[in-house]
Design a protein around this motif. Structure first.
Motif, PDB file in Angstrom:
ATOM      1  N   ARG A  22      39.733  35.698  30.749  1.00  0.00           N
ATOM      2  CA  ARG A  22      41.008  35.042  31.037  1.00  0.00           C
ATOM      3  C   ARG A  22      41.521  35.424  32.414  1.00  0.00           C
ATOM      4  O   ARG A  22      41.990  34.576  33.168  1.00  0.00           O
ATOM      5  N   TRP A  25      39.361  33.633  35.008  1.00  0.00           N
ATOM      6  CA  TRP A  25      39.724  32.219  35.138  1.00  0.00           C
ATOM      7  C   TRP A  25      41.074  32.053  35.813  1.00  0.00           C
ATOM      8  O   TRP A  25      41.273  31.140  36.609  1.00  0.00           O
ATOM      9  N   ALA A  26      42.014  32.946  35.506  1.00  0.00           N
ATOM     10  CA  ALA A  26      43.333  32.872  36.143  1.00  0.00           C
ATOM     11  C   ALA A  26      43.225  33.130  37.645  1.00  0.00           C
ATOM     12  O   ALA A  26      43.851  32.434  38.452  1.00  0.00           O
ATOM     13  N   ALA A  28      40.518  32.644  39.482  1.00  0.00           N
ATOM     14  CA  ALA A  28      39.827  31.500  40.072  1.00  0.00           C
ATOM     15  C   ALA A  28      40.780  30.319  40.258  1.00  0.00           C
ATOM     16  O   ALA A  28      40.760  29.645  41.297  1.00  0.00           O
ATOM     17  N   ALA A  29      41.632  30.065  39.272  1.00  0.00           N
ATOM     18  CA  ALA A  29      42.600  28.972  39.391  1.00  0.00           C
ATOM     19  C   ALA A  29      43.616  29.255  40.489  1.00  0.00           C
ATOM     20  O   ALA A  29      44.010  28.349  41.239  1.00  0.00           O
ATOM     21  N   LEU A  30      44.030  30.501  40.604  1.00  0.00           N
ATOM     22  CA  LEU A  30      44.970  30.877  41.651  1.00  0.00           C
ATOM     23  C   LEU A  30      44.360  30.680  43.030  1.00  0.00           C
ATOM     24  O   LEU A  30      45.006  30.138  43.939  1.00  0.00           O
ATOM     25  N   TRP A  32      41.906  28.633  43.810  1.00  0.00           N
ATOM     26  CA  TRP A  32      41.732  27.199  44.003  1.00  0.00           C
ATOM     27  C   TRP A  32      43.046  26.549  44.420  1.00  0.00           C
ATOM     28  O   TRP A  32      43.076  25.735  45.328  1.00  0.00           O
ATOM     29  N   ALA A  33      44.139  26.922  43.763  1.00  0.00           N
ATOM     30  CA  ALA A  33      45.446  26.362  44.112  1.00  0.00           C
ATOM     31  C   ALA A  33      45.874  26.815  45.499  1.00  0.00           C
ATOM     32  O   ALA A  33      46.432  26.037  46.272  1.00  0.00           O
ATOM     33  N   TRP A  34      45.599  28.059  45.842  1.00  0.00           N
ATOM     34  CA  TRP A  34      46.001  28.578  47.151  1.00  0.00           C
ATOM     35  C   TRP A  34      45.255  27.869  48.271  1.00  0.00           C
ATOM     36  O   TRP A  34      45.846  27.471  49.261  1.00  0.00           O
TER      37      TRP A  34
END
Length: 116
Positions: A22, A25-26, A28-30, A32-34
């Motif tokens: 988790r 993934w968090a 990686a998502a952060l 990607w958003a950045w």
């Protein structure tokens, strides 16, 4: 005895693996958003020569300076005058710009609307 301790530690780590996934993934998502927020779409304004915009409607002249900060204390060294001119031309509805002056510290251009 050593193996029993090793397997006990491995068994204890299995419990934390879903949390690690988790967190991974968090992160990686952060990231990607950045990186998505840092992406800047290309301008729709084209740079042209003066003889190619003779049939176009003149909108105005745009001048901008780069914010270089206080040179004596700590310079920022951001040469963003060109980006500022293109952004303002786009906001004015221009389709083409003709550069009058293009320096690292300041830029100016004439904005034209040439139709779609």
């Amino acid at each position: 005895m050593f193996f029993a301790g090793f397997f006990a530690v491995a068994e204890a780590n299995k419990v934390n693996r879903p949390n690690a996934k988790r967190i991974g993934w968090a992160l990686a998502a952060l990231m990607w958003a950045w990186t998505g927020c840092m992406f800047k779409a290309p301008y729709t304004v084209a740079v042209a020569e003066e003889n190619t915009v003779g049939h176009c409607a003149y909108i105005g002249t745009i001048s901008e300076n780069s914010d270089m900060g206080a040179i004596q204390i700590s310079p920022k060294l951001t040469y963003d005058a060109r980006d500022k001119v293109l952004e303002r031309a786009e906001m004015m509805g221009a389709t083409h710009v003709v550069w009058l002056a293009d320096h690292p510290f300041a830029c100016s251009a004439m904005a034209y609307y040439c139709g779609k």
